[in-house]
Write a protein that holds these residues in place. Sequence first.
Motif, short mmCIF file in Angstrom:
data_model
loop_
_atom_site.label_atom_id
_atom_site.label_comp_id
_atom_site.label_asym_id
_atom_site.label_seq_id
_atom_site.Cartn_x
_atom_site.Cartn_y
_atom_site.Cartn_z
N TYR A 1 24.09 48.10 102.26
CA TYR A 1 24.58 47.79 100.98
C TYR A 1 24.32 46.49 100.51
O TYR A 1 24.41 45.53 101.07
N GLN A 2 23.85 46.35 99.14
CA GLN A 2 23.34 44.97 98.81
C GLN A 2 23.71 44.83 97.28
O GLN A 2 23.00 44.74 96.19
N GLN A 3 25.13 45.19 97.10
CA GLN A 3 25.74 44.91 95.68
C GLN A 3 25.28 45.98 94.78
O GLN A 3 25.43 45.58 93.60
N GLN A 4 25.11 47.32 95.06
CA GLN A 4 24.58 48.36 94.08
C GLN A 4 26.01 48.70 93.34
O GLN A 4 27.13 48.54 94.03
N ASP A 5 25.92 49.37 92.13
CA ASP A 5 26.98 49.40 91.56
C ASP A 5 27.71 50.79 92.18
O ASP A 5 27.13 51.94 92.23
N ALA A 6 29.02 50.59 92.68
CA ALA A 6 29.69 51.61 93.54
C ALA A 6 30.07 52.70 92.52
O ALA A 6 30.15 53.72 93.08
N SER A 7 30.25 52.67 91.39
CA SER A 7 30.54 53.88 90.47
C SER A 7 29.48 54.86 90.57
O SER A 7 29.80 55.97 90.39
N LEU A 8 28.15 54.61 90.85
CA LEU A 8 27.37 55.81 91.05
C LEU A 8 27.27 56.52 92.46
O LEU A 8 26.49 57.45 92.71
N TYR A 9 28.05 56.18 93.20
CA TYR A 9 28.22 56.62 94.48
C TYR A 9 29.39 57.38 94.79
O TYR A 9 30.51 57.17 94.20
N LEU B 1 28.29 68.43 97.80
CA LEU B 1 29.68 68.24 98.27
C LEU B 1 30.38 69.41 97.68
O LEU B 1 31.06 69.93 98.39
N THR B 2 30.21 69.81 96.50
CA THR B 2 30.78 71.13 96.17
C THR B 2 30.60 72.16 97.02
O THR B 2 31.34 73.07 97.27
N ARG C 1 25.36 59.67 94.10
CA ARG C 1 25.69 61.02 93.62
C ARG C 1 24.85 61.97 93.26
O ARG C 1 24.66 62.98 93.35
N ASP C 2 23.53 61.26 92.83
CA ASP C 2 22.17 62.18 92.22
C ASP C 2 21.23 62.37 93.21
O ASP C 2 20.25 62.62 92.99
N SER C 3 21.47 61.71 94.59
CA SER C 3 20.68 61.54 95.67
C SER C 3 20.21 62.87 96.27
O SER C 3 21.15 63.86 96.47
#
Length: 282
Positions: A33-41, A131-132, A180-182
């Motif tokens: 982790y390198q300070q990416q935006d956590a809301s995208l995960y 995940l669904t 989430r989109d990976s």
Amino acid sequence: MSRLALWLPLVLLSSAGHAEGIAPPPVQLAADYQQQDASLYRVSEKLDGVRAYWNGRELLSRNGHRYSAPEWFVANFPDTPLDGELWLGRGRFSELSAAVRRYQANEAEWRQIRFMVFDLPASELPFEARLTQLKRLFSRHDSAYLELIEQRLLSDNAALAAYLDEVESLGGEGVMLRRRDSLYSPARNPDLLKLKRFQDAEARVLAHLPGQGKYQNMLGALLVETEDGRRFRLGTGFSDQQRLQPPSVGTTVTYRYRGETAQGLPRFASFMRVRNDMPQQP
């Protein structure tokens, strides 16, 4: 584990008693982790377990060796691949490691183990959709030994820091972030991240233990003792020069580590430096 210094090559036996090797499963690996935006995960606890891949028929290690799980353990698993970790609970990695490496399964030990699932490798959908799919799959397969890891949605990096604090306060070793989109990628995936903090502490040098192999005639490890009397070997983190001229007996050294074993000893302890600002004991 993941599972570094204590992980030895795993050779398991088939029911016929022969060593059995299988091609390594196509697992994806995490970046830092390198300070990416956590809301995208999606964010989950990084478990103190052993990586396992269910190929629809058997449980495999990351290197392709078959775990000798009892038939009843996997009896109600789905016939689709699952990626996850075998887990006993926080702080029980040593027990788990011993249990899953046995040539013949100890059924009492395996009844305590759970296969904690975090991904669906065969799916070509983004992680949120995978995940669904996993939730639907788990609703159709009732097994006491199969669990889906909680994947949280966090609002921002401050919430991520708070969750990391929560996990560590409970004895966990860190968190995992899955974009989430990976897509699932059987290699080191920059959309799969690990985040954990090193801890550091001090210990007094009791003895120099000789090295072997390439460290012959050099320091192999320091035997050290913590302030509360715990003794252990500190064998990594040294330069060649430090192995030729190791910290003196009686010196206080700083080491870093990642949590503790069930016996209260530091896990993955690594030498950092000599504490020259502290008084040394004879």
